[in-house]
Design an enzyme around this catalytic site. Sequence first.
Site, PDB file in Angstrom:
ATOM      1  N   ASP A 107     -13.492 -34.773  27.031  1.00  0.00           N
ATOM      2  CA  ASP A 107     -12.057 -35.016  27.115  1.00  0.00           C
ATOM      3  C   ASP A 107     -11.730 -36.129  26.127  1.00  0.00           C
ATOM      4  O   ASP A 107     -12.145 -37.278  26.314  1.00  0.00           O
ATOM      5  CB  ASP A 107     -11.683 -35.428  28.543  1.00  0.00           C
TER       6      ASP A 107
ATOM      7  N   ASN B  51      -7.982 -32.416  16.181  1.00  0.00           N
ATOM      8  CA  ASN B  51      -6.999 -31.362  16.430  1.00  0.00           C
ATOM      9  C   ASN B  51      -6.488 -31.311  17.859  1.00  0.00           C
ATOM     10  O   ASN B  51      -5.401 -30.792  18.113  1.00  0.00           O
ATOM     11  CB  ASN B  51      -7.641 -30.010  16.063  1.00  0.00           C
ATOM     12  N   ALA B  52      -7.228 -31.860  18.832  1.00  0.00           N
ATOM     13  CA  ALA B  52      -6.873 -31.700  20.244  1.00  0.00           C
ATOM     14  C   ALA B  52      -5.462 -32.200  20.537  1.00  0.00           C
ATOM     15  O   ALA B  52      -5.067 -33.281  20.089  1.00  0.00           O
ATOM     16  CB  ALA B  52      -7.882 -32.446  21.122  1.00  0.00           C
TER      17      ALA B  52
ATOM     18  N   ILE C  41      -1.944 -31.644  23.583  1.00  0.00           N
ATOM     19  CA  ILE C  41      -1.283 -30.986  24.700  1.00  0.00           C
ATOM     20  C   ILE C  41       0.213 -31.254  24.577  1.00  0.00           C
ATOM     21  O   ILE C  41       0.641 -32.148  23.842  1.00  0.00           O
ATOM     22  CB  ILE C  41      -1.799 -31.488  26.067  1.00  0.00           C
TER      23      ILE C  41
ATOM     24  N   SER D 118       2.065 -32.761  13.118  1.00  0.00           N
ATOM     25  CA  SER D 118       3.043 -31.690  13.335  1.00  0.00           C
ATOM     26  C   SER D 118       4.338 -32.050  12.617  1.00  0.00           C
ATOM     27  O   SER D 118       4.610 -33.237  12.362  1.00  0.00           O
ATOM     28  CB  SER D 118       3.326 -31.518  14.838  1.00  0.00           C
TER      29      SER D 118
ATOM     30  N   TYR E 159       5.730 -35.669  22.873  1.00  0.00           N
ATOM     31  CA  TYR E 159       4.886 -34.954  21.907  1.00  0.00           C
ATOM     32  C   TYR E 159       5.266 -35.388  20.491  1.00  0.00           C
ATOM     33  O   TYR E 159       4.401 -35.695  19.669  1.00  0.00           O
ATOM     34  CB  TYR E 159       5.073 -33.449  22.082  1.00  0.00           C
TER      35      TYR E 159
ATOM     36  N   ALA F 208       6.703 -38.163  19.589  1.00  0.00           N
ATOM     37  CA  ALA F 208       6.333 -39.559  19.395  1.00  0.00           C
ATOM     38  C   ALA F 208       4.851 -39.696  19.074  1.00  0.00           C
ATOM     39  O   ALA F 208       4.450 -40.476  18.202  1.00  0.00           O
ATOM     40  CB  ALA F 208       6.682 -40.379  20.641  1.00  0.00           C
TER      41      ALA F 208
END
Length: 310
Positions: A105, A132-133, A135, A184, A197, A199
């Site tokens: 994790d 890359n991880a 959520i 992103s 997300y 931020a």
Amino acid sequence: MDFIHKLINILFPPIAILLLLFFLPPYLIFKYFSYIIRSFCSENVAGKVVLITGASSGIGEHLAYEYARKGARLALIARREDRLCVVADESRRLGSPDVVVIPADVSKLEDCKRFIDKAVNYFGRLDHLASNAAIVKLGLFEDVTQISEFAPTMSTNFWGSAYGTHFAVPHLRKSKGKIIVIASVAGWAPLPKTSFYNAGKAALISFYETLRVEFGSDIGITIVTPGLITTDMVQGEAFTSEVQVGFIPGESAEGCAKAIVASACRGDRCLTEPAWYRVGPLLKMLCPELLEWACRLTLVGRPGSSKKTS
């Protein structure tokens, strides 16, 4: 001191514009030829060690496949061991000579240290770190009842990259390696319902731009800002029921991964994929109100509405 600032306020803008007009054409020519040279001298990653976080699905999964096709040895990191094993088997089939699966994790500091140490102990080196991880948790900020529910988003999306990078840096310095960070377009676009997300991705961009200055030429850094990529995350009902994205053309995770690996091997500083999203920062700089209005109208509802719309 106030007089000096007033004088600079008057003189600096026109001087900066004149210098920009003078230096921009040769700079763009230099950038173009530099791109051509780097394309012909692209790095051969056959036999090199690539560690990929979030490798169980989406962009991370296809990064593994693309690096495998080029003959890289892989360390695959994610929480779902069963999915990692599937990706590992396919990576071996596609050409990777050796793959190690490390369930972890990234939001946990001790897990990040463990998977970096285990990968380096297993392979003896580390050449590329693909961070890359990520959520996402959706919702309008004013509708949030427990603000702490968004803490895992920041822990995974920002700290998960920072932790892994911290432990990887000494090994990447030895190999003159590279960091590929998947940020992103949300890092600069005011996309509603994904405030935390956004931020986290903005923090990633700023963080790795700073590290690029600190590392100099010792470690290459490619900051990737994908647009809408058709991964499990954006195709799930939880996402599509909150965000209206049907009118935006999505790119496949496979196509995005191919572009990312090619960009990293060229040694690019930045990559926006698909490329047409590059107009976004220009819009934000020249007419931010238009960009904000368009995001609100298309992704939330008509101006003036403050509640969620389906």
